[in-house]
Design an enzyme around this catalytic site. Structure first.
Site, PDB file in Angstrom:
ATOM      1  N   ASP A 299     -27.690 -98.758 109.631  1.00 28.65           N
ATOM      2  CA  ASP A 299     -26.257 -98.623 109.884  1.00 28.65           C
ATOM      3  C   ASP A 299     -25.452 -99.344 108.809  1.00 28.65           C
ATOM      4  O   ASP A 299     -25.808-100.451 108.383  1.00 28.65           O
ATOM      5  CB  ASP A 299     -25.928 -99.211 111.266  1.00 28.65           C
ATOM      6  CG  ASP A 299     -24.467 -99.115 111.617  1.00 28.65           C
ATOM      7  OD1 ASP A 299     -23.998 -97.995 111.878  1.00 28.65           O
ATOM      8  OD2 ASP A 299     -23.786-100.159 111.612  1.00 28.65           O
TER       9      ASP A 299
ATOM     10  N   GLU B  73     -46.085-100.402 103.800  1.00 30.53           N
ATOM     11  CA  GLU B  73     -47.280-100.897 104.491  1.00 30.53           C
ATOM     12  C   GLU B  73     -47.599-100.049 105.720  1.00 30.53           C
ATOM     13  O   GLU B  73     -48.756 -99.920 106.118  1.00 30.53           O
ATOM     14  CB  GLU B  73     -47.085-102.351 104.926  1.00 30.53           C
ATOM     15  CG  GLU B  73     -46.968-103.360 103.804  1.00 30.53           C
ATOM     16  CD  GLU B  73     -46.743-104.758 104.361  1.00 30.53           C
ATOM     17  OE1 GLU B  73     -47.271-105.040 105.461  1.00 30.53           O
ATOM     18  OE2 GLU B  73     -46.026-105.550 103.723  1.00 30.53           O
TER      19      GLU B  73
END
Length: 541
Positions: free
Chosen positions: A210, A252
């Protein structure tokens, strides 16, 4: 631990995904209390599978006082009790994934709630304390410090500064209850990196960021000077180091980022999409574009060009939880979107808006890249007029009541025409009132109607997934769109494998190019097989 690496095709799912935005509070109510919740979403997973979406993006579901619809977060690791529990969220993520639907969550890094533990501690600790260093506290100007520290304007209107009883002011670019974090502080960066890991560990596939261009501020917090570069709080260079560190974490877990980046400068916008930063960003230029053939083509060309420069896929969206619904916007004299232009009582032709929204659906879903669909758009919902005494959006109040706010696109969805509150699930009045006639848009009525908006979206999404020519996954930087010669006011382009999209925005009927089959049309063609005004068609040539 991160999961085993998927195949390249699977790893690139986000490049051409159809992503459905869920505003949990208004989607479906599983416990009957008038507020949508995770139980309601879980009950509607079969509907979402049948619709044909690839992922769900959830607006904030965290613990929140709801001063700004959940974008005032009190705890990023706790689900708000109105929506359910963390265990329910984990179950929803897992169940959706078993059905082939991934989950994207919202993170709100620019600010927290004034009920967040950090801000409460800052208030208690007082002036000059380390706790206040996590935010932007300043003394005011004037003889008694009675003037705000600078002349900035809040995103919601008015000053972004609030004065405390001890005389200090704190910064909030949005509502008073949303104090901005100090992203120059290492603890702020460390906390958000840990929050990302927390949710990736729970199986989310992506994170929507956001207000992604607002985090970093000029440390001096100077007055705003128009035209000065860099801006004191928008698109500062420090942001890119933040997002590089985030990208390392996402990699990851094979996670994906989508940024809310409102920037008019296309070159600076593209910087956020470099290979070591965000994966995608929302395409607000296309979203705000008027229903005009020349402007739409320019928006499409500009979008593809700026994304190609960094090898990122474009995104296409017509509406979201902040924006006037498409059916209403396209039924007005001014068909673009601008927050500053929102007023009460704007005349709207819903029949015209619906025809254009159907055509726009096929246009946006035919473009190369990812498509975002806001809940209820597939039902053709219009913007609702909320009674003045029921408006909750702080944007309305911060702008002195002149702006109707964003509640009109957040009204609880209609699911079943004959049930109370149109089948939203509530046994008491929903948190926002549904307008008269809302049940006429209900999913159960539309499901059996081959000419409904819902049927159009289902078939478009089915074709989008099944036709290889619509895909871009695994091909960074490949545009896969070729404009075709067409009459004035007509947009026509080819994808691959013989797929063509034609959109007629001109008053005269448009002759489609030679083709072997009509795959889908947004409305009936005329007896001569031509496209009437405000009609789109997908062809195989």
């Amino acid at each position: 631990m991160a999961a085993n690496r998927p195949s390249e095709a699977t790893a690139n799912w986000w490049r051409d995904a159809a992503i459905y935005q869920i505003y949990v509070r208004s989607f479906a109510d599983g416990d009957g209390d008038g507020t949508g919740d995770l139980a309601g979403v879980r009950a509607k997973l079969p509907y979402l599978v049948e619709l044909g979406v690839d992922a769900l993006w959830f607006t904030p579901w965290y613990l929140s006082p709801l001063a700004d619809g959940g974008y005032d977060v009190a705890d990023y690791r706790t689900i708000d009790p109105a929506f359910g529990t963390l265990a329910e969220a984990e179950k929803l993520i897992a169940e959706a994934r078993e059905l082939g639907i991934r989950t994207i969550i919202d993170i709100v890094p620019n600010h927290v709630s004034d009920q967040h533990a950090w801000f409460r501690a800052a208030l208690e600790a007082g002036s000059g304390s380390p706790e206040r260093d996590l935010f932007h506290f300043r003394t005011g100007r004037g003889a008694d410090g009675e003037i705000p520290p600078n002349d900035w304007v809040s995103e919601f209107g008015g000053t972004p500064w609030t004065r405390l009883d001890d005389g200090e002011w704190y910064l909030h670019l949005f509502a008073t209850q949303q104090p901005d974090l100090n992203w120059a502080h290492p603890a702020v960066r460390r906390e958000h990196e840990e929050v990302l890991r927390f949710w990736f560990e729970r199986g989310v596939s992506g994170v929507r960021i956001d207000s992604a261009a607002l985090l970093a501020k000029d440390p001096a917090l100077p007055d705003f000077i128009p035209g000065r570069d860099p801006h004191p709080f928008v698109d500062r260079d420090e942001l890119h180091d933040i997002y590089r560190s985030w990208r390392a974490i996402a990699d990851e877990y094979d996670g994906v980022f989508v940024g809310e980046v409102w920037l008019p400068d296309t070159e600076r916008f593209a910087r956020y999409l470099r290979p070591d930063e965000l994966h995608t960003a929302f395409n607000f230029n296309f979203l705000a574009c008027p229903w005009d053939p020349a402007l739409l083509r320019t928006a499409i060309d500009d979008t593809l060009a700026e994304h190609a420069s960094v090898g990122a896929p474009a995104t296409w969206v017509l509406c979201n939880h902040d924006v006037t619904r498409t059916v209403t916007r396209y039924g007005r004299a001014e068909t673009g979107f601008d927050f500053a232009a929102k007023t009460f009582g704007t005349p709207t032709d819903l029949a015209l808006g619906t025809r254009r929204a159907r055509a726009a659906a096929l246009l946006s879903l035919a473009l190369p890249g990812a498509a975002y669909l806001y809940q209820g758009e597939e039902l053709g919902l219009p913007e609702a007029d909320i009674p003045l005494d029921r408006i909750q959006d702080p944007m309305h109040f911060r702008k002195g009541g002149t702006d109707p706010g964003r509640d009109g696109c957040r009204v609880p969805l209609p699911w079943s025409a004959l049930e109370p509150y149109a089948g939203f699930g509530a046994t008491t009045a929903p948190w926002l009132p549904q307008p008269a006639g809302w049940s006429g848009y209900s999913a159960d009525l539309q499901s059996g109607d081959p000419d409904s908006m819902l049927s159009l979206y289902r078939e478009a999404l089915r074709l989008r997934r099944s036709e290889p020519g619509f895909g871009t996954a695994g091909e960074p930087g490949v545009r896969r769109l070729t404009w075709l010669d067409a009459a004035p006011g007509v947009l026509a382009f080819a994808r691959t494998d013989g797929l063509v999209c034609v959109v007629n925005l001109a008053p005269e009927p448009a002759e489609p190019p030679p083709h072997t089959r009509i795959l889908l049309a947004s409305g009936p063609l005329d007896p001569a097989g031509r496209l009437p005004q405000d009609t789109s068609v997908w062809l195989r040539v």
